[in-house]
Scaffold this motif. Structure first.
Motif, PDB file in Angstrom:
ATOM      1  N   THR A 179      -4.136   6.223   7.641  1.00  0.00           N
ATOM      2  CA  THR A 179      -2.821   6.099   7.010  1.00  0.00           C
ATOM      3  C   THR A 179      -1.746   6.064   8.079  1.00  0.00           C
ATOM      4  OG1 THR A 179      -2.410   8.480   6.778  1.00  0.00           O
ATOM      5  CG2 THR A 179      -3.607   7.375   4.985  1.00  0.00           C
ATOM      6  N   THR A 196       3.554   2.770   1.946  1.00  0.00           N
ATOM      7  CA  THR A 196       3.294   4.134   1.473  1.00  0.00           C
ATOM      8  C   THR A 196       4.364   4.610   0.505  1.00  0.00           C
ATOM      9  OG1 THR A 196       4.501   5.225   3.272  1.00  0.00           O
ATOM     10  CG2 THR A 196       2.196   4.630   3.691  1.00  0.00           C
ATOM     11  N   THR A 252      -7.550   1.302   4.827  1.00  0.00           N
ATOM     12  CA  THR A 252      -6.161   1.558   5.199  1.00  0.00           C
ATOM     13  C   THR A 252      -5.228   0.729   4.339  1.00  0.00           C
ATOM     14  OG1 THR A 252      -4.634   1.703   7.087  1.00  0.00           O
ATOM     15  CG2 THR A 252      -6.099  -0.219   7.000  1.00  0.00           C
ATOM     16  N   HIS A 253      -3.948   0.758   4.650  1.00  0.00           N
ATOM     17  CA  HIS A 253      -2.939   0.056   3.869  1.00  0.00           C
ATOM     18  C   HIS A 253      -3.165  -1.454   3.920  1.00  0.00           C
ATOM     19  CE1 HIS A 253      -1.279   3.986   4.073  1.00  0.00           C
ATOM     20  NE2 HIS A 253      -0.853   3.874   5.321  1.00  0.00           N
ATOM     21  N   TYR A 298      -0.381   7.636  13.443  1.00  0.00           N
ATOM     22  CA  TYR A 298      -1.343   7.576  12.344  1.00  0.00           C
ATOM     23  C   TYR A 298      -1.902   8.955  12.001  1.00  0.00           C
ATOM     24  CZ  TYR A 298      -1.514   2.932  14.501  1.00  0.00           C
ATOM     25  OH  TYR A 298      -1.191   1.741  15.070  1.00  0.00           O
ATOM     26  N   PHE A 310      -5.198   4.920  -3.409  1.00  0.00           N
ATOM     27  CA  PHE A 310      -4.082   5.727  -2.933  1.00  0.00           C
ATOM     28  C   PHE A 310      -3.218   6.270  -4.061  1.00  0.00           C
ATOM     29  CE2 PHE A 310      -4.514   3.480   1.297  1.00  0.00           C
ATOM     30  CZ  PHE A 310      -4.864   4.632   2.001  1.00  0.00           C
ATOM     31  N   TYR A 369      -2.694   9.561  -2.089  1.00  0.00           N
ATOM     32  CA  TYR A 369      -1.893   9.473  -0.873  1.00  0.00           C
ATOM     33  C   TYR A 369      -0.897  10.624  -0.804  1.00  0.00           C
ATOM     34  CZ  TYR A 369       1.199   8.031   2.807  1.00  0.00           C
ATOM     35  OH  TYR A 369       1.946   8.027   3.961  1.00  0.00           O
TER      36      TYR A 369
END
Length: 616
Positions: free
Chosen positions: A547, A554, A491-492, A589, A526, A566
């Protein structure tokens, strides 16, 4: 003042003689109000900053049995984990509160109360230091005004709020005591105060290293100017050297015993010990002429700089020592690492107001005072505040320290101006002038100006990003992820620390420079092609891809790579190796399970039991 000479109650006498008691009362009242005001956030464990979440994970690891000197976070980029460059010093009050409260209210609530109360401890220490400095430099009863003016230092206060358990509050408390030491008439006590507070700050982290260096320079310059300052310099040197050595021995992690540049390692320990020895020698010799003392001080500084450059050339650049690519993709884009003029006016005006006003106040006070000893103290504060204002042009993260340093000068200016306005024969001046001066000199006017004039308001896009950041970090939202079997989530970067703190899932990366390779992997995945993302994610053996649409991070991927992985996910172009996971309606999400059908049995991800679980 003699009680028998002035019978009855006197507010001035009470604030002077019993100031410690009333500072404690002020701290208790403010702390109680803040806890009441933030109780909802405490209930929901709303640790909004990534560092606050990681600090709690560090405390959990310690209480779960992780070695005192092992600061590796094993739930980030498992199974290897990565080292955190902090020390255990700030963990102690949080861990102590949890251990104290756990038998009474259980682990989950013990954690909540601990993260609410812990930041208030350095706030109390800072209040005491501010009161001491105001009494020494302004007037014995000026300290309440300084505490009131502290509420104009919004960036400073944020570091002491409940839930703000990262180390910045403790470092600001150390800085406040450094200022108190510089203002101390007793040279030996003042030097010891500056040395100890600097050593504690460096043990916690290097964020305030420039301020510690400036404080040392001011102490040395005082000795250059006046030979009778030798006791101050000697005690400072002793406290700095021995305090730094003690902090290193007690709190430096295994990783921080290497020659790295981002913490109190042998690199900076050598500098502090060498500085302590050289300054102690200067204080001991103390030549009679000012020119000789200046030459010796300059020579000592040159020896330290030359030795550092010769022995530790790897530390001549940024202390993080990140690669050019990591700086370009990540560190160079961190907002708090940018100079103040790179930020919108709604940020710069409140941040710079108190430091600038404080610098003016310190200069005026140094010019107008007739007490030579007090003038020396004001000159020291003016130099320190000027340095803090200059630091804002380097990084906006210097704001809380700059506001704290400007506080005493701003209070002194108000102490000179307000009585004249209050005693003015015109009621318009007495009321309107006093209110206007108070709002201006305290810095409280900035909030009104920005709100009323609508200066540089956030865009609609910025509001959307802010809302997404809050929702994706919210405990109610994150709990939805615990309905899925525990696994490693790709994830981020900015979501990683919050994810591991509040769910049973692990994460690949967090915004920490020692986690640089994993940060680059997230950015490459991403921003690159779907095939490249698949290779990177497979290499980390991740079970899920998570995400949070519109989260701040993002926007970087969408701008940098409009056709990257992404951006493809946002457009609905999802590769076959991602299987959508249905989340409840309203979840912020998008979650996919990663198809590992092509992976060998040996590639099944391993999970460490260290830093175990959550206590929610």
């Amino acid at each position: 003042m003699n009680d028998t000479a002035t019978p009855g109650f006197s507010l001035e006498r009470e604030l002077d003689r019993h100031w410690r008691r009333w500072v404690a009362v002020a701290w208790l009242v403010i702390a109680a109000y803040w806890l009441y005001q933030r109780w909802g956030g405490i209930t929901w464990l709303a640790l909004s900053d990534t560092d606050d979440n990681m600090r709690l994970m560090q405390v959990r690891a310690l209480l779960a049995g992780q070695d005192w000197y092992d600061l590796r976070q094993y739930r980030m980029n498992p199974p290897e984990g990565f080292d955190i460059h902090w020390s255990r010093l700030v963990d102690l009050p949080i861990a102590g509160l949890i251990l104290l409260l756990k038998p009474l209210i259980g682990v989950a609530w013990a954690e909540r109360i601990a993260v609410g109360v812990a930041p208030l401890l350095p706030f109390g220490a800072a209040l005491a230091a501010i009161a001491v400095t105001a009494r020494r430099l302004i007037a014995p009863v000026a300290w309440p005004l300084a505490i009131i003016f502290l509420f104009g230092c919004t960036a400073t206060l944020l570091m002491f709020m409940p839930l703000r358990i990262d180390h910045h509050g403790w470092q600001l408390a150390c800085l406040a005591w450094t200022v108190a030491g510089l203002a101390d008439r007793d040279g030996a006590r003042g030097g010891m105060t500056v040395g100890v507070s600097s050593a504690v700050s460096l043990t916690i982290g290097l964020e305030l290293l420039p301020y510690c260096a400036m404080a040392g320079a001011i102490v040395t310059l005082r000795w250059v100017w006046a030979r009778d300052e030798a006791a101050r310099l000697s005690r400072y040197a002793l406290a700095l050297g021995t305090g730094s050595a003690t902090g290193f021995l007690l709190f430096a992690s295994h990783a921080n015993r290497a020659l790295v540049c981002d913490a109190l390692t042998p690199v900076w320990l050598s500098v502090m010990v060498a500085a302590g020895v050289l300054l102690a020698l200067l204080a001991r010799t103390s030549p009679t002429t000012r020119t000789t003392r200046l030459a010796l001080a300059a020579g000592a500084g040159a020896i330290i700089v030359a030795g550092f450059a010769t022995l530790f050339p790897q530390c001549l650049g940024r202390p993080e020592n990140v690669s050019p690519e990591l700086y370009r993709l990540w560190l160079g884009n961190v907002r708090e690492a940018k100079p103040i003029f790179a930020h919108p006016l709604r940020v710069t005006i409140p941040l710079a107001a108190v430091p600038v006003i404080g610098l003016i106040g310190a200069v005026v006070s140094a010019w107008r005072t007739t007490d030579p000893t007090r003038r020396t103290g004001w000159v020291a504060i003016a130099l320190f505040t000027a340095f803090a204002v200059a630091m804002l042009a380097w990084q906006v993260r210097a704001g809380p320290a700059a506001q704290l340093l400007g506080l005493i000068g701003a209070t002194s200016l108000a102490w000179r101006v307000l009585p004249r306005l209050i005693e003015h024969p015109s009621i318009i001046v007495r009321v309107g002038g006093s209110v206007a001066a108070f709002m201006l000199l305290s810095g409280l006017f900035t909030g009104l100006v920005i709100r009323e004039l609508r200066i540089d308001p956030p865009s609609r896009r910025a509001q959307v990003v802010s809302a997404a950041n809050r929702r994706c970090a919210g405990l109610a939202s994150l709990r939805l992820l615990d309905r899925q079997p525990a696994g490693l989530m790709f994830t981020h970067v900015d979501l990683g620390p919050r994810l591991i703190t509040t769910t049973h899932h692990d994460a690949v990366a967090g915004p920490y420079h020692r986690n640089g390779d994993a940060i680059l992997d997230v950015h490459h995945a991403f921003s690159g092609s779907a095939a490249q993302a698949q290779q990177i994610i497979a290499r980390h053996h991740a079970s899920y891809l998570l995400t949070c649409p519109n989260m701040a991070e993002t926007t970087v991927y969408r701008v940098r790579a409009p056709d990257g992985f992404y951006s493809q996910l946002v457009a609905g172009r999802v590769p076959a190796w991602l299987r959508p996971v249905k989340l409840p309606a309203g979840a912020p999400y998008r979650l996919w399970r990663i198809d590992h059908s092509g992976m060998a049995e040996a590639d099944v991800p391993r999970r460490s039991e260290l830093n175990g679980g959550t206590n929610l």
